[in-house]
Write a protein that holds these residues in place. Sequence first.
Motif, PDB file in Angstrom:
ATOM      1  N   SER A 111      53.048  38.802  53.603  1.00 58.65           N
ATOM      2  CA  SER A 111      51.943  38.050  53.011  1.00 58.65           C
ATOM      3  C   SER A 111      52.412  36.695  52.505  1.00 58.65           C
ATOM      4  O   SER A 111      51.706  35.697  52.650  1.00 58.65           O
ATOM      5  CB  SER A 111      51.324  38.824  51.858  1.00 58.65           C
ATOM      6  OG  SER A 111      50.751  40.020  52.296  1.00 58.65           O
ATOM      7  N   ARG A 130      52.902  34.342  55.455  1.00 58.00           N
ATOM      8  CA  ARG A 130      51.594  33.896  55.962  1.00 58.00           C
ATOM      9  C   ARG A 130      50.976  32.877  55.018  1.00 58.00           C
ATOM     10  O   ARG A 130      50.437  31.868  55.446  1.00 58.00           O
ATOM     11  CB  ARG A 130      50.673  35.097  56.133  1.00 58.00           C
ATOM     12  CG  ARG A 130      49.356  34.727  56.751  1.00 58.00           C
ATOM     13  CD  ARG A 130      48.601  35.960  57.209  1.00 58.00           C
ATOM     14  NE  ARG A 130      47.405  35.542  57.890  1.00 58.00           N
ATOM     15  CZ  ARG A 130      46.180  35.792  57.465  1.00 58.00           C
ATOM     16  NH1 ARG A 130      46.006  36.510  56.372  1.00 58.00           N
ATOM     17  NH2 ARG A 130      45.139  35.369  58.129  1.00 58.00           N
ATOM     18  N   TRP A 131      51.060  33.133  53.715  1.00 54.44           N
ATOM     19  CA  TRP A 131      50.499  32.212  52.736  1.00 54.44           C
ATOM     20  C   TRP A 131      51.211  30.866  52.790  1.00 54.44           C
ATOM     21  O   TRP A 131      50.565  29.816  52.722  1.00 54.44           O
ATOM     22  CB  TRP A 131      50.560  32.806  51.343  1.00 54.44           C
ATOM     23  CG  TRP A 131      50.299  31.780  50.277  1.00 54.44           C
ATOM     24  CD1 TRP A 131      51.142  31.372  49.318  1.00 54.44           C
ATOM     25  CD2 TRP A 131      49.090  31.030  50.089  1.00 54.44           C
ATOM     26  NE1 TRP A 131      50.548  30.411  48.536  1.00 54.44           N
ATOM     27  CE2 TRP A 131      49.289  30.181  48.992  1.00 54.44           C
ATOM     28  CE3 TRP A 131      47.871  30.987  50.743  1.00 54.44           C
ATOM     29  CZ2 TRP A 131      48.305  29.312  48.525  1.00 54.44           C
ATOM     30  CZ3 TRP A 131      46.898  30.112  50.283  1.00 54.44           C
ATOM     31  CH2 TRP A 131      47.117  29.290  49.193  1.00 54.44           C
ATOM     32  N   LYS A 132      52.529  30.880  52.926  1.00 54.67           N
ATOM     33  CA  LYS A 132      53.274  29.622  53.005  1.00 54.67           C
ATOM     34  C   LYS A 132      52.839  28.800  54.214  1.00 54.67           C
ATOM     35  O   LYS A 132      52.697  27.581  54.133  1.00 54.67           O
ATOM     36  CB  LYS A 132      54.775  29.889  53.060  1.00 54.67           C
ATOM     37  CG  LYS A 132      55.360  30.323  51.738  1.00 54.67           C
ATOM     38  CD  LYS A 132      56.836  30.598  51.850  1.00 54.67           C
ATOM     39  CE  LYS A 132      57.394  31.120  50.538  1.00 54.67           C
ATOM     40  NZ  LYS A 132      58.820  31.434  50.624  1.00 54.67           N
ATOM     41  N   LYS A 190      49.297  27.505  53.427  1.00 54.80           N
ATOM     42  CA  LYS A 190      49.355  26.486  52.377  1.00 54.80           C
ATOM     43  C   LYS A 190      49.910  25.171  52.916  1.00 54.80           C
ATOM     44  O   LYS A 190      49.442  24.088  52.543  1.00 54.80           O
ATOM     45  CB  LYS A 190      50.197  26.976  51.217  1.00 54.80           C
ATOM     46  CG  LYS A 190      50.172  26.061  50.034  1.00 54.80           C
ATOM     47  CD  LYS A 190      50.943  26.660  48.882  1.00 54.80           C
ATOM     48  CE  LYS A 190      50.966  25.666  47.756  1.00 54.80           C
ATOM     49  NZ  LYS A 190      52.307  25.280  47.406  1.00 54.80           N
ATOM     50  N   TRP A 239      41.153  30.249  48.319  1.00 54.45           N
ATOM     51  CA  TRP A 239      42.318  29.370  48.207  1.00 54.45           C
ATOM     52  C   TRP A 239      42.873  29.430  46.785  1.00 54.45           C
ATOM     53  O   TRP A 239      44.066  29.644  46.587  1.00 54.45           O
ATOM     54  CB  TRP A 239      41.934  27.936  48.573  1.00 54.45           C
ATOM     55  CG  TRP A 239      43.066  26.970  48.418  1.00 54.45           C
ATOM     56  CD1 TRP A 239      43.399  26.264  47.305  1.00 54.45           C
ATOM     57  CD2 TRP A 239      44.038  26.627  49.410  1.00 54.45           C
ATOM     58  NE1 TRP A 239      44.490  25.494  47.541  1.00 54.45           N
ATOM     59  CE2 TRP A 239      44.906  25.693  48.822  1.00 54.45           C
ATOM     60  CE3 TRP A 239      44.238  27.008  50.726  1.00 54.45           C
ATOM     61  CZ2 TRP A 239      45.969  25.140  49.514  1.00 54.45           C
ATOM     62  CZ3 TRP A 239      45.298  26.445  51.422  1.00 54.45           C
ATOM     63  CH2 TRP A 239      46.154  25.529  50.811  1.00 54.45           C
ATOM     64  N   TYR A 299      44.413  32.798  45.963  1.00 49.72           N
ATOM     65  CA  TYR A 299      45.755  32.930  46.544  1.00 49.72           C
ATOM     66  C   TYR A 299      46.778  32.091  45.795  1.00 49.72           C
ATOM     67  O   TYR A 299      47.909  32.528  45.583  1.00 49.72           O
ATOM     68  CB  TYR A 299      45.761  32.522  48.022  1.00 49.72           C
ATOM     69  CG  TYR A 299      45.169  33.556  48.944  1.00 49.72           C
ATOM     70  CD1 TYR A 299      45.381  34.910  48.770  1.00 49.72           C
ATOM     71  CD2 TYR A 299      44.368  33.160  50.019  1.00 49.72           C
ATOM     72  CE1 TYR A 299      44.828  35.850  49.616  1.00 49.72           C
ATOM     73  CE2 TYR A 299      43.816  34.093  50.877  1.00 49.72           C
ATOM     74  CZ  TYR A 299      44.050  35.424  50.673  1.00 49.72           C
ATOM     75  OH  TYR A 299      43.501  36.353  51.517  1.00 49.72           O
ATOM     76  N   LEU A 308      49.643  34.302  44.445  1.00 51.22           N
ATOM     77  CA  LEU A 308      50.905  34.213  45.167  1.00 51.22           C
ATOM     78  C   LEU A 308      51.760  33.034  44.747  1.00 51.22           C
ATOM     79  O   LEU A 308      52.870  32.858  45.252  1.00 51.22           O
ATOM     80  CB  LEU A 308      50.644  34.142  46.676  1.00 51.22           C
ATOM     81  CG  LEU A 308      49.931  35.361  47.256  1.00 51.22           C
ATOM     82  CD1 LEU A 308      49.633  35.160  48.729  1.00 51.22           C
ATOM     83  CD2 LEU A 308      50.754  36.623  47.061  1.00 51.22           C
TER      84      LEU A 308
END
Length: 91
Positions: A6, A9-11, A14, A82, A85, A89
């Motif tokens: 996760s 994927r978030w990086k 972003k 957004w 997250y 995160l």
Amino acid sequence: MTSSKSMQRWKKIKKQGLFRFIVVYGILLFGIVATIIAFFVDRVWIYGLDYSNYFTEGWGRTVFETYIKWSIIGIIWSLWMWFLYVKRLGK
């Protein structure tokens, strides 16, 4: 949700930025999927299972108006996601 998969994927998401996230996930994905579902629910509600009437006069305008409405909701949803997250995160 804080697994390494996760986070990776978030990086990636972003790095592409907020604007692209809104366009891809809010306007395109959310907007189009919700429009298709809403259109067919509306047509089944009005015409029942007589699908020969689903694409009668004025259906294009109905799809366009529905897409505009769901795209605005998609923008709000994607902004909310957004910031959720970012909070969850990290920046």
